[in-house]
Write a protein that holds these residues in place. Sequence first.
Motif, PDB file in Angstrom:
ATOM      1  N   ASN A 153       0.818  -1.213   0.000  1.00  0.00           N
ATOM      2  CA  ASN A 153       0.000   0.000   0.000  1.00  0.00           C
ATOM      3  C   ASN A 153       0.852   1.265   0.000  1.00  0.00           C
ATOM      4  O   ASN A 153       0.450   2.285  -0.563  1.00  0.00           O
ATOM      5  CB  ASN A 153      -0.952  -0.007   1.197  1.00  0.00           C
ATOM      6  CG  ASN A 153      -2.251  -0.732   0.902  1.00  0.00           C
ATOM      7  OD1 ASN A 153      -2.999  -0.339   0.020  1.00  0.00           O
ATOM      8  ND2 ASN A 153      -2.495  -1.817   1.619  1.00  0.00           N
ATOM      9  N   GLU A 154       2.007   1.211   0.608  1.00  0.00           N
ATOM     10  CA  GLU A 154       2.917   2.356   0.567  1.00  0.00           C
ATOM     11  C   GLU A 154       3.353   2.628  -0.864  1.00  0.00           C
ATOM     12  O   GLU A 154       3.367   3.786  -1.327  1.00  0.00           O
ATOM     13  CB  GLU A 154       4.140   2.087   1.442  1.00  0.00           C
ATOM     14  CG  GLU A 154       5.048   3.285   1.648  1.00  0.00           C
ATOM     15  CD  GLU A 154       4.516   4.295   2.645  1.00  0.00           C
ATOM     16  OE1 GLU A 154       4.481   5.490   2.276  1.00  0.00           O
ATOM     17  OE2 GLU A 154       4.148   3.914   3.760  1.00  0.00           O
ATOM     18  N   LYS A 155       3.686   1.573  -1.602  1.00  0.00           N
ATOM     19  CA  LYS A 155       4.090   1.730  -3.002  1.00  0.00           C
ATOM     20  C   LYS A 155       2.932   2.276  -3.837  1.00  0.00           C
ATOM     21  O   LYS A 155       3.119   3.145  -4.692  1.00  0.00           O
ATOM     22  CB  LYS A 155       4.549   0.388  -3.569  1.00  0.00           C
ATOM     23  CG  LYS A 155       5.869  -0.120  -3.021  1.00  0.00           C
ATOM     24  CD  LYS A 155       6.239  -1.453  -3.653  1.00  0.00           C
ATOM     25  CE  LYS A 155       7.553  -1.991  -3.110  1.00  0.00           C
ATOM     26  NZ  LYS A 155       7.881  -3.317  -3.692  1.00  0.00           N
ATOM     27  N   LEU A 156       1.745   1.758  -3.589  1.00  0.00           N
ATOM     28  CA  LEU A 156       0.573   2.228  -4.323  1.00  0.00           C
ATOM     29  C   LEU A 156       0.301   3.698  -4.031  1.00  0.00           C
ATOM     30  O   LEU A 156       0.030   4.480  -4.953  1.00  0.00           O
ATOM     31  CB  LEU A 156      -0.648   1.393  -3.945  1.00  0.00           C
ATOM     32  CG  LEU A 156      -2.001   1.877  -4.487  1.00  0.00           C
ATOM     33  CD1 LEU A 156      -2.002   1.949  -6.002  1.00  0.00           C
ATOM     34  CD2 LEU A 156      -3.135   0.991  -3.974  1.00  0.00           C
ATOM     35  N   ALA A 157       0.387   4.090  -2.769  1.00  0.00           N
ATOM     36  CA  ALA A 157       0.127   5.475  -2.390  1.00  0.00           C
ATOM     37  C   ALA A 157       1.068   6.431  -3.121  1.00  0.00           C
ATOM     38  O   ALA A 157       0.644   7.489  -3.604  1.00  0.00           O
ATOM     39  CB  ALA A 157       0.272   5.638  -0.881  1.00  0.00           C
ATOM     40  N   ILE A 171      -6.345  -2.604  -0.741  1.00  0.00           N
ATOM     41  CA  ILE A 171      -5.591  -1.638  -1.545  1.00  0.00           C
ATOM     42  C   ILE A 171      -6.167  -0.226  -1.435  1.00  0.00           C
ATOM     43  O   ILE A 171      -5.489   0.741  -1.769  1.00  0.00           O
ATOM     44  CB  ILE A 171      -5.502  -2.049  -3.027  1.00  0.00           C
ATOM     45  CG1 ILE A 171      -6.847  -1.892  -3.737  1.00  0.00           C
ATOM     46  CG2 ILE A 171      -4.961  -3.465  -3.166  1.00  0.00           C
ATOM     47  CD1 ILE A 171      -6.775  -2.042  -5.238  1.00  0.00           C
ATOM     48  N   ALA A 172      -7.395  -0.115  -0.939  1.00  0.00           N
ATOM     49  CA  ALA A 172      -7.975   1.220  -0.752  1.00  0.00           C
ATOM     50  C   ALA A 172      -7.181   2.033   0.258  1.00  0.00           C
ATOM     51  O   ALA A 172      -7.212   3.270   0.233  1.00  0.00           O
ATOM     52  CB  ALA A 172      -9.431   1.107  -0.307  1.00  0.00           C
ATOM     53  N   ILE A 173      -6.449   1.354   1.144  1.00  0.00           N
ATOM     54  CA  ILE A 173      -5.607   2.063   2.110  1.00  0.00           C
ATOM     55  C   ILE A 173      -4.580   2.904   1.362  1.00  0.00           C
ATOM     56  O   ILE A 173      -4.385   4.086   1.657  1.00  0.00           O
ATOM     57  CB  ILE A 173      -4.909   1.057   3.050  1.00  0.00           C
ATOM     58  CG1 ILE A 173      -5.937   0.315   3.902  1.00  0.00           C
ATOM     59  CG2 ILE A 173      -3.877   1.766   3.929  1.00  0.00           C
ATOM     60  CD1 ILE A 173      -5.359  -0.857   4.690  1.00  0.00           C
ATOM     61  N   GLY A 174      -3.921   2.304   0.384  1.00  0.00           N
ATOM     62  CA  GLY A 174      -2.921   3.011  -0.399  1.00  0.00           C
ATOM     63  C   GLY A 174      -3.525   4.030  -1.343  1.00  0.00           C
ATOM     64  O   GLY A 174      -2.997   5.142  -1.503  1.00  0.00           O
ATOM     65  N   THR A 175      -4.629   3.654  -1.974  1.00  0.00           N
ATOM     66  CA  THR A 175      -5.290   4.587  -2.893  1.00  0.00           C
ATOM     67  C   THR A 175      -5.668   5.880  -2.180  1.00  0.00           C
ATOM     68  O   THR A 175      -5.352   6.983  -2.643  1.00  0.00           O
ATOM     69  CB  THR A 175      -6.551   3.958  -3.497  1.00  0.00           C
ATOM     70  OG1 THR A 175      -6.209   2.763  -4.205  1.00  0.00           O
ATOM     71  CG2 THR A 175      -7.221   4.915  -4.458  1.00  0.00           C
ATOM     72  N   LEU A 176      -6.357   5.754  -1.049  1.00  0.00           N
ATOM     73  CA  LEU A 176      -6.810   6.945  -0.331  1.00  0.00           C
ATOM     74  C   LEU A 176      -5.644   7.736   0.254  1.00  0.00           C
ATOM     75  O   LEU A 176      -5.693   8.964   0.307  1.00  0.00           O
ATOM     76  CB  LEU A 176      -7.798   6.552   0.765  1.00  0.00           C
ATOM     77  CG  LEU A 176      -9.181   6.151   0.246  1.00  0.00           C
ATOM     78  CD1 LEU A 176     -10.038   5.555   1.351  1.00  0.00           C
ATOM     79  CD2 LEU A 176      -9.891   7.353  -0.368  1.00  0.00           C
ATOM     80  N   ALA A 177      -4.595   7.046   0.661  1.00  0.00           N
ATOM     81  CA  ALA A 177      -3.414   7.751   1.172  1.00  0.00           C
ATOM     82  C   ALA A 177      -2.785   8.623   0.089  1.00  0.00           C
ATOM     83  O   ALA A 177      -2.317   9.732   0.356  1.00  0.00           O
ATOM     84  CB  ALA A 177      -2.389   6.749   1.701  1.00  0.00           C
TER      85      ALA A 177
END
Length: 300
Positions: free
Chosen positions: A76-80, A102-108
């Motif tokens: 998720n860090e990479k996605l963010a 994955i919404a954790i990273g998206t929203l971040a």
Amino acid sequence: MKKKISIIGVPMDFGQTRRGVDMGPSAIRYANAVERLESLHYEVEDLGDIDVGKRASVEEDASEKLKNLKAAAAGNEKLALKVDETVKEGAFPLILGGDHSIAIGTLAGVAKHYENLGVIWYDAHGDLNTGETSPSGNIHGMPLAVSLGLGHSTLTNIMGYSPKVKPENIVIIGARCLDEGEKDLIKKLGIKVFTMHEIDRLGMTKVIEETIQYFEGRADGVHLSLDLDGLDPIDAPGVGTPVIGGISYRESHLAMEMLAEAELITSAEFVEVNPILDERNKTAIVAVELMGSLFGEKLL
């Protein structure tokens, strides 16, 4: 809608235990997501998949009840970071999952660009659990709570800030399976929820009209997080946690069409497509068809 769309695939299955959802982005692409959006005259750039690494061979942080915590946080860090970069470049981030963690990273990655980001959570579930309330320890049941700043600090502090969203800026649509801890949190925080009862009673037209009105003057951007299990399993069988009695295929198209007409959505993700559990890629095809409606496709 911005005319440039950047697609980001996230082949993550760390948030739950049923394998196969990591193939969701490939299935959605195979269902001609890029071609569908290009036919609507968008400039579409497929950025490929985030390298999310591998799940741990042993359970981590058993005391916290969170499965695959380190792997999920790293992915998720990479996605963010990628989503943040996409927004800075002026493109519309369209994320393909992968499980709903994955919404954790998206929203971040998205929320740092808005003062009051609104979130439409189109889902059978609330995803508002924490380590204390989760019956399973599966992180895909926690992303909305994490985005509210509730839960393990490894997840809530991704991108170095928390919370990502405010409870008054969330609308959940399609809920029909909520854990007791989630019900308590919804009542405590006053989160706006349209359960299947409201959808049946009011109709999807009224639900989306009220959602659009709710965000007027309140949000300066709105993210759509669409879990395919929000739909009834008859229409979207290829999901890890199906719940009967869901939103219909046609109701979902109507919802996306109305959101498109309102020009409300500034980022989106489509998650929980699991090809192993699917029927001839039916769920991925539905996801792409709903994308078409969200981005302005019309019958006439």
